[in-house]
Each structure stands twice: as structure tokens, then as C-alpha cells.
Design an enzyme around this catalytic site. Structure first.
Site, PDB file in Angstrom:
ATOM      1  N   HIS A  46       0.862  -1.175   0.000  1.00 50.40           N
ATOM      2  CA  HIS A  46       0.000   0.000   0.000  1.00 50.40           C
ATOM      3  C   HIS A  46       0.904   1.232   0.000  1.00 50.40           C
ATOM      4  O   HIS A  46       2.008   1.208   0.553  1.00 50.40           O
ATOM      5  CB  HIS A  46      -0.881   0.012   1.251  1.00 50.40           C
ATOM      6  CG  HIS A  46      -1.961  -1.029   1.266  1.00 50.40           C
ATOM      7  ND1 HIS A  46      -3.026  -0.993   2.132  1.00 50.40           N
ATOM      8  CD2 HIS A  46      -2.135  -2.138   0.515  1.00 50.40           C
ATOM      9  CE1 HIS A  46      -3.820  -2.030   1.916  1.00 50.40           C
ATOM     10  NE2 HIS A  46      -3.295  -2.749   0.938  1.00 50.40           N
ATOM     11  N   GLU A  48       0.890   3.955   1.684  1.00 52.99           N
ATOM     12  CA  GLU A  48       1.293   4.466   3.000  1.00 52.99           C
ATOM     13  C   GLU A  48       2.433   3.637   3.587  1.00 52.99           C
ATOM     14  O   GLU A  48       3.418   4.174   4.097  1.00 52.99           O
ATOM     15  CB  GLU A  48       0.113   4.422   3.985  1.00 52.99           C
ATOM     16  CG  GLU A  48      -1.114   5.207   3.561  1.00 52.99           C
ATOM     17  CD  GLU A  48      -2.127   4.339   2.825  1.00 52.99           C
ATOM     18  OE1 GLU A  48      -1.736   3.512   1.980  1.00 52.99           O
ATOM     19  OE2 GLU A  48      -3.327   4.491   3.109  1.00 52.99           O
ATOM     20  N   CYS A  79      -2.163   0.011   7.560  1.00 51.21           N
ATOM     21  CA  CYS A  79      -1.336   1.203   7.355  1.00 51.21           C
ATOM     22  C   CYS A  79      -1.383   2.143   8.554  1.00 51.21           C
ATOM     23  O   CYS A  79      -0.376   2.754   8.905  1.00 51.21           O
ATOM     24  CB  CYS A  79      -1.751   1.910   6.069  1.00 51.21           C
ATOM     25  SG  CYS A  79      -1.291   0.950   4.607  1.00 51.21           S
TER      26      CYS A  79
END
Lengths: 144, 144
Positions: A46, A48, A79
Site C-alpha cells: 500500500h 502508506e 497502514c
């Protein structure tokens, strides 16, 4: 947030869900990343989490004390928990994620006094960050 | 669990918090990892997250459908959420982590019907997995 949005656009061009994230500290950009889950075949890729990891490599420290995470979409529980692990100072997100966002799901671990680090999380509404996601998923549904 | 414990021992020898994790599918070992947070200077280098990432690389897929995560310590919220992202079938953990474990902190996202994947989490008490952590932290306190 505009720079994070440009990273989201890059992800979208590659066919990834368009999400981008940055780490900033003392007004300096430390890292930026976009979602590369499909390309990496990695469920943890992801934007992040990648931005956090890249910033740690740049700074040579797993602690991002004083740093701010800016992300185009409300972070998922993984995250937000990664931001907690990295001990960031604050998170700002552009679009709300009612289905998968940590806050929307009531996993508000950023202000849990039982954990060894607390930090701020703020919504920073940014319409393009929401629109690019809506357009992406609409296009994907139309392809099916 | 014994093999995960041996990975935890390896982490301890390197001065890392001694935690090890495995991914198993169809009775075959897909990946194994130990905590390398200090060496990597990466707050996401928990054994569980690394084992998940390694298994995805081995299988060439971000979905670990049908896979089981075995870890010596109750996973933190980040690692339990990573298991959710990877769509594992089940998690078994050896020692309870009252301070940082996702279940102990009530972040029971594995059975949240609002998320797009649910999975089982089981405690599998394994005394050496607990003892190695207790010994590690006692030794560290004595050093200070």
C-alpha cells in the site's frame, strides 16, 4: 496533498487502485510512494506502508519521530498500525474510506492509551483524491 | 510452532526481539521469517509481515488463500491486518501479548463482517515462545 495525488494518478495509470502517500518532516519531503500491490504481488504494498518504509531507509531509522504521513485515502488498519509502529507525529488523509478505513471501521489505534505511541489523524478533504478512486472503480465495473 | 520458535531464536541471537513466523499451505512450508526490525531499520519488518511478503513472492500472488500463518507471538494490529489483506485462512500464535497483541487490544478485525475477508485466529500455547521473550526482556533490563 497535491503531490500525494500525483502519485495516486501514477498508480492509476499502471492499473493499480490510485492511492499515493508521502512522508514529510520539518517541511521537507522525505519519501513518496504509490500503491504497487498488483505489480509487486504484495498485499502490503500500500502507498502508506511503502512511503513509511522508504522514509525509514532514507533516514536510517525505524522511528519517524516528528514525521507526518499524508495519504490520498483514509488508511486501512494495516497502514494506520504501521504509522503507529513508525511513531509518526500525524496522519492527514484526503478521502474517507467507509468500507476499509481504519477510523471508519472504529480501529482508532492512533489514540489508544494502551499503546506506547499516540498520534493525530486528520481528515483533509481533497476532492480529486476521492474522484480518481470513484472513476477508477466505475471504469473497472464497466470492464467486467 | 517449533520451527517458528527456531526462527525466533535466530532473531534473539541477532539482538532482535525474538519472534518467528511461518506460512504453511496444504501442509507445505511456503515461507519463514524472523523479526529483523533493528537490522532493517524498518518498523514493518515484523516476522509475520515478512513471512507473508515472502510467501506472496514465492507463490507469485498477493492472495494467500488457504494459507496458515503461524507465529510465536500474538500478532500486533499491523500484522493481523496484513494477514487480513493477504486473505489467509487462519493464524495460530504461541504466546499472548497483553500489551501489543491485536486481540488483547480488542482489534479483532479477523472476524469483522464489514471487511471483505474473515479468518480464524487461535491461541496455540507454546511455553518456549513465551519464555524466550521473557528472558530477552529481562536480559535487556539488566543491561541498562
Amino acid at each position: 496533498m497535491e503531490k500525494a495525488y500525483r502519485l495516486a494518478e501514477e498508480a492509476g495509470v499502471r492499473g493499480e487502485v490510485p492511492i499515493g502517500a508521502l512522508i514529510i518532516r520539518d517541511d521537507a519531503l522525505i519519501s513518496g510512494a504509490s500503491n504497487t500491490k498488483e505489480a509487486d504481488k504484495d498485499p502490503t504494498s500500500h502507498a502508506e506502508l511503502l512511503a513509511i518504509r522508504a522514509a525509514c531507509q532514507t533516514l536510517g531509522n525505524w522511528r519517524l519521530t516528528g514525521a507526518i504521513l499524508i495519504t490520498t485515502l483514509e488508511p486501512c488498519p494495516m497502514c494506520l498500525a504501521a504509522a503507529q509502529q513508525a511513531r509518526v507525529k500525524a496522519v492527514y488523509y484526503g478521502a474517507t474510506d467507509l468500507k476499509g478505513g481504519a477510523l471508519s471501521l472504529n480501529y482508532t489505534l492512533h489514540d489508544n492509551p494502551k499503546l506506547n505511541h499516540q498520534f493525530e489523524v486528520h481528515s483533509f478533504p481533497f476532492e480529486p483524491a476521492k474522484k480518481i478512486l470513484t472513476d477508477f472503480f466505475r471504469a473497472r465495473r464497466n470492464e467486467q
